[in-house]
Scaffold this motif. Structure first.
Motif, PDB file in Angstrom:
ATOM      1  N   PRO A  76       0.792  -1.232   0.000  1.00  0.00           N
ATOM      2  CA  PRO A  76       0.000   0.000   0.000  1.00  0.00           C
ATOM      3  C   PRO A  76       0.824   1.281   0.000  1.00  0.00           C
ATOM      4  CG  PRO A  76      -0.906  -1.602   1.534  1.00  0.00           C
ATOM      5  CD  PRO A  76       0.412  -2.145   1.077  1.00  0.00           C
ATOM      6  N   GLN A  77       2.021   1.283   0.683  1.00  0.00           N
ATOM      7  CA  GLN A  77       2.828   2.494   0.701  1.00  0.00           C
ATOM      8  C   GLN A  77       3.290   2.903  -0.691  1.00  0.00           C
ATOM      9  OE1 GLN A  77       2.972   0.112   2.806  1.00  0.00           O
ATOM     10  NE2 GLN A  77       3.341   0.802   4.897  1.00  0.00           N
ATOM     11  N   GLY A  78       3.261   1.960  -1.623  1.00  0.00           N
ATOM     12  CA  GLY A  78       3.637   2.290  -2.984  1.00  0.00           C
ATOM     13  C   GLY A  78       2.726   3.333  -3.594  1.00  0.00           C
ATOM     14  N   ARG A  79       1.506   3.421  -3.101  1.00  0.00           N
ATOM     15  CA  ARG A  79       0.580   4.433  -3.606  1.00  0.00           C
ATOM     16  C   ARG A  79       1.074   5.833  -3.234  1.00  0.00           C
ATOM     17  NH1 ARG A  79      -5.458   1.920  -2.388  1.00  0.00           N
ATOM     18  NH2 ARG A  79      -5.252   0.078  -3.743  1.00  0.00           N
ATOM     19  N   GLU A  80       1.598   5.970  -2.012  1.00  0.00           N
ATOM     20  CA  GLU A  80       2.130   7.261  -1.593  1.00  0.00           C
ATOM     21  C   GLU A  80       3.363   7.622  -2.419  1.00  0.00           C
ATOM     22  OE1 GLU A  80       2.901   6.877   2.521  1.00  0.00           O
ATOM     23  OE2 GLU A  80       0.803   6.496   3.075  1.00  0.00           O
ATOM     24  N   TYR A  81       4.225   6.656  -2.667  1.00  0.00           N
ATOM     25  CA  TYR A  81       5.408   6.920  -3.475  1.00  0.00           C
ATOM     26  C   TYR A  81       5.010   7.297  -4.904  1.00  0.00           C
ATOM     27  CZ  TYR A  81       9.329   6.034  -6.537  1.00  0.00           C
ATOM     28  OH  TYR A  81      10.277   6.147  -7.513  1.00  0.00           O
ATOM     29  N   ARG A  82       4.041   6.589  -5.445  1.00  0.00           N
ATOM     30  CA  ARG A  82       3.594   6.894  -6.805  1.00  0.00           C
ATOM     31  C   ARG A  82       3.022   8.298  -6.882  1.00  0.00           C
ATOM     32  NH1 ARG A  82      -0.723   2.856  -9.030  1.00  0.00           N
ATOM     33  NH2 ARG A  82      -1.953   3.925  -7.427  1.00  0.00           N
ATOM     34  N   ALA A  83       2.279   8.715  -5.858  1.00  0.00           N
ATOM     35  CA  ALA A  83       1.736  10.070  -5.839  1.00  0.00           C
ATOM     36  C   ALA A  83       2.859  11.095  -5.804  1.00  0.00           C
ATOM     37  CB  ALA A  83       0.814  10.252  -4.639  1.00  0.00           C
ATOM     38  N   PHE A  84       3.902  10.828  -5.016  1.00  0.00           N
ATOM     39  CA  PHE A  84       5.042  11.739  -4.979  1.00  0.00           C
ATOM     40  C   PHE A  84       5.748  11.775  -6.319  1.00  0.00           C
ATOM     41  CE2 PHE A  84       9.673  11.963  -4.634  1.00  0.00           C
ATOM     42  CZ  PHE A  84       9.831  13.245  -4.117  1.00  0.00           C
ATOM     43  N   ARG A  85       5.972  10.600  -6.882  1.00  0.00           N
ATOM     44  CA  ARG A  85       6.730  10.484  -8.129  1.00  0.00           C
ATOM     45  C   ARG A  85       5.998  11.132  -9.299  1.00  0.00           C
ATOM     46  NH1 ARG A  85       8.216  10.400 -12.469  1.00  0.00           N
ATOM     47  NH2 ARG A  85       9.500   8.915 -13.653  1.00  0.00           N
ATOM     48  N   GLU A  86       4.696  10.957  -9.378  1.00  0.00           N
ATOM     49  CA  GLU A  86       3.939  11.424 -10.531  1.00  0.00           C
ATOM     50  C   GLU A  86       3.339  12.820 -10.354  1.00  0.00           C
ATOM     51  OE1 GLU A  86       3.787   9.889 -13.412  1.00  0.00           O
ATOM     52  OE2 GLU A  86       5.067   8.285 -12.641  1.00  0.00           O
ATOM     53  N   ASP A  87       3.042  13.210  -9.119  1.00  0.00           N
ATOM     54  CA  ASP A  87       2.330  14.471  -8.900  1.00  0.00           C
ATOM     55  C   ASP A  87       3.212  15.561  -8.301  1.00  0.00           C
ATOM     56  OD1 ASP A  87       0.058  13.174  -9.835  1.00  0.00           O
ATOM     57  OD2 ASP A  87      -0.570  12.552  -7.833  1.00  0.00           O
ATOM     58  N   TYR A  88       3.936  15.244  -7.233  1.00  0.00           N
ATOM     59  CA  TYR A  88       4.657  16.281  -6.502  1.00  0.00           C
ATOM     60  C   TYR A  88       6.055  16.544  -7.043  1.00  0.00           C
ATOM     61  CZ  TYR A  88       0.898  15.512  -3.140  1.00  0.00           C
ATOM     62  OH  TYR A  88      -0.325  15.395  -2.548  1.00  0.00           O
ATOM     63  N   LEU A  89       6.808  15.484  -7.368  1.00  0.00           N
ATOM     64  CA  LEU A  89       8.199  15.657  -7.783  1.00  0.00           C
ATOM     65  C   LEU A  89       8.350  16.533  -9.026  1.00  0.00           C
ATOM     66  CD1 LEU A  89      11.158  15.059  -7.345  1.00  0.00           C
ATOM     67  CD2 LEU A  89      10.866  12.894  -8.583  1.00  0.00           C
ATOM     68  N   PRO A  90       7.536  16.362 -10.075  1.00  0.00           N
ATOM     69  CA  PRO A  90       7.689  17.262 -11.230  1.00  0.00           C
ATOM     70  C   PRO A  90       7.506  18.733 -10.877  1.00  0.00           C
ATOM     71  CG  PRO A  90       6.383  15.335 -11.824  1.00  0.00           C
ATOM     72  CD  PRO A  90       6.552  15.290 -10.343  1.00  0.00           C
ATOM     73  N   TRP A  91       6.582  19.024  -9.973  1.00  0.00           N
ATOM     74  CA  TRP A  91       6.386  20.404  -9.561  1.00  0.00           C
ATOM     75  C   TRP A  91       7.574  20.907  -8.752  1.00  0.00           C
ATOM     76  CZ3 TRP A  91       3.061  23.846 -11.306  1.00  0.00           C
ATOM     77  CH2 TRP A  91       1.895  23.396 -11.944  1.00  0.00           C
ATOM     78  N   ILE A  92       8.055  20.087  -7.836  1.00  0.00           N
ATOM     79  CA  ILE A  92       9.205  20.495  -7.023  1.00  0.00           C
ATOM     80  C   ILE A  92      10.431  20.725  -7.909  1.00  0.00           C
ATOM     81  CG2 ILE A  92      10.791  19.742  -5.205  1.00  0.00           C
ATOM     82  CD1 ILE A  92       8.449  18.174  -3.987  1.00  0.00           C
ATOM     83  N   GLY A  93      10.688  19.780  -8.819  1.00  0.00           N
ATOM     84  CA  GLY A  93      11.828  19.919  -9.707  1.00  0.00           C
ATOM     85  C   GLY A  93      11.702  21.121 -10.628  1.00  0.00           C
ATOM     86  N   GLY A  94      10.521  21.331 -11.178  1.00  0.00           N
ATOM     87  CA  GLY A  94      10.315  22.466 -12.064  1.00  0.00           C
ATOM     88  C   GLY A  94      10.497  23.795 -11.356  1.00  0.00           C
ATOM     89  N   ILE A  95       9.952  23.906 -10.150  1.00  0.00           N
ATOM     90  CA  ILE A  95      10.091  25.153  -9.391  1.00  0.00           C
ATOM     91  C   ILE A  95      11.547  25.408  -9.031  1.00  0.00           C
ATOM     92  CG2 ILE A  95       9.534  26.266  -7.197  1.00  0.00           C
ATOM     93  CD1 ILE A  95       6.780  24.922  -7.361  1.00  0.00           C
ATOM     94  N   ALA A  96      12.274  24.359  -8.624  1.00  0.00           N
ATOM     95  CA  ALA A  96      13.676  24.529  -8.229  1.00  0.00           C
ATOM     96  C   ALA A  96      14.544  24.964  -9.401  1.00  0.00           C
ATOM     97  CB  ALA A  96      14.201  23.224  -7.624  1.00  0.00           C
ATOM     98  N   VAL A  97      14.442  24.264 -10.527  1.00  0.00           N
ATOM     99  CA  VAL A  97      15.320  24.542 -11.668  1.00  0.00           C
ATOM    100  C   VAL A  97      14.906  25.821 -12.381  1.00  0.00           C
ATOM    101  CG1 VAL A  97      16.142  23.681 -13.878  1.00  0.00           C
ATOM    102  CG2 VAL A  97      15.883  22.101 -11.961  1.00  0.00           C
ATOM    103  N   LEU A  98      13.641  25.936 -12.746  1.00  0.00           N
ATOM    104  CA  LEU A  98      13.192  27.142 -13.446  1.00  0.00           C
ATOM    105  C   LEU A  98      13.245  28.360 -12.528  1.00  0.00           C
ATOM    106  CD1 LEU A  98      10.152  25.733 -15.450  1.00  0.00           C
ATOM    107  CD2 LEU A  98      12.500  26.105 -16.241  1.00  0.00           C
ATOM    108  N   GLY A  99      13.016  28.144 -11.237  1.00  0.00           N
ATOM    109  CA  GLY A  99      13.069  29.258 -10.298  1.00  0.00           C
ATOM    110  C   GLY A  99      14.459  29.864 -10.208  1.00  0.00           C
ATOM    111  N   ILE A 100      15.493  29.020 -10.091  1.00  0.00           N
ATOM    112  CA  ILE A 100      16.853  29.550  -9.989  1.00  0.00           C
ATOM    113  C   ILE A 100      17.281  30.194 -11.299  1.00  0.00           C
ATOM    114  CG2 ILE A 100      18.032  27.425 -10.654  1.00  0.00           C
ATOM    115  CD1 ILE A 100      19.129  29.944  -7.949  1.00  0.00           C
TER     116      ILE A 100
END
Length: 348
Positions: A76-100
């Protein structure tokens, strides 16, 4: 007698069936909320999937083969990881790289390229800042970092941005080679981090002078440059960022490179979350370092390009270090046992 006994048994069975039907509630007797007249919910005691997920970290069975991990049916914890991988990480990465990148572009438009201040333009005299071994360690680590960063960003954004442009077949081949590059270039990257730590740690110990450099804006704002030794406070921050983040990326990368040797599937997912979060922040920090070392500051690239910088530039940015080097040249070579060239003499 046998016939009479059979009739009696048939009657008993018929009577039992009639009694069961009479006692069982009909559909008309069921209430709208699914409860029968006695108030009981017939499915209350059935197994609920979500309840089961909350009770156990994984759902599995039993297998006879040596690989017991194959017994895991649902994690079941794989669902949380999948949500991070597919939903949150692209936003975090985009904000960090494009922001700087946005911040650096804004800073360049407002400040421009930091010029060479007093003692004036190029003096024509050079001073050795980094020897060949130091430059080799730097460029080996930097080259590996760039490829590792690009292959890591492909992991985050590739299927969203690149695959629609080049197609799934080309993207699949590119992603496979990117994975190979990520795995094999991790080793020289880790070696480079270790070499830089040994070679430069003595010159990157924080001291009181660094705080004065920070309060003065480090020459990035205003005019003039505060006193600094071989590495100023900003460069020390970059050094410890590279060493700290590099060590964290190395440890988490090794855990994933040898799966299940240290932790289970849950630990592997946590490790990948840590690896990716540090990675995007690491990339953002190095982008700022690249900016300052190239177009952001006049004369800065020469330090890692040829290894020699103009004496005027060195006096502007690292005046205390220049004094130390000039004191050394009074009685011997500037760095190690290398002979001092005619262009590395102290300025009068």
């Amino acid at each position: 007698m046998a016939r009479v006994s059979g009739l009696v048994r048939t009657g008993i069975v018929a009577l039992s069936l009639w009694a069961a039907g009479a006692l069982a509630p009909s559909s008309a007797q069921m209430t709208k909320d699914g409860l029968n007249p006695t108030g009981a919910n017939p499915t209350a005691n059935s197994v609920n999937e979500e309840f089961l997920f909350k009770q156990e970290p994984k759902i599995g069975g039993r297998v006879s083969i040596p690989d017991q991990k194959s017994a895991n049916l649902i994690q079941p914890q794989g669902r949380e990881y999948r949500a991070f991988r597919e939903d949150y990480l692209p936003w975090i990465g985009g904000i960090a790289v494009l922001g700087i990148l946005g911040l650096l572009a804004t800073f360049f438009l407002l400040r421009g390229r930091i010029p060479l201040d007093d003692p004036g333009p190029d003096t024509g005299k050079k001073i050795l800042r980094f020897n060949s071994f130091e430059r080799f360690a730097h460029w080996m680590t930097a080259t590996c970092f760039i490829i590792l960063s690009l292959s890591g960003l492909n992991y985050i954004f590739g299927k969203r941005l690149l695959m629609p442009l080049i197609g799934p077949e080309a993207f699949g081949a590119l992603a496979q080679w990117a994975k190979y590059a990520h795995l094999y270039l991790a080793w020289p990257f880790m070696l480079g981090i270790a070499i830089m730590l040994v070679v430069w740690v003595r010159d990157n110990i924080p001291e009181k002078l660094d705080w004065e450099w920070i309060k003065a804006g480090g020459g990035l704002v205003g005019r003039g440059h505060p006193h600094a030794r071989r590495f100023n406070a900003g460069q020390k921050v970059v050094f410890w960022m590279v060493v700290g983040f590099g060590a964290a990326m190395s440890v988490t990368g090794l855990v994933m490179m040898f799966p299940f040797s240290v932790t289970d599937i849950n630990g592997m997912q946590v490790t990948q979350v840590i690896h990716s979060l540090i990675g995007v922040v690491f990339i953002a920090g190095i982008l700022a370092h690249i900016y300052i070392g190239s177009i952001g500051m006049e004369g800065a690239y020469d330090a890692m390009g040829s290894g020699k910088v103009d004496l005027g530039w060195a006096k502007s940015h690292h005046d205390l270090w220049v004094e130390e080097q000039q004191a050394k040249t009074a009685s011997g070579p500037q760095v190690g046992k290398r002979p001092v060239s005619p262009h590395q003499v102290p300025a009068e």
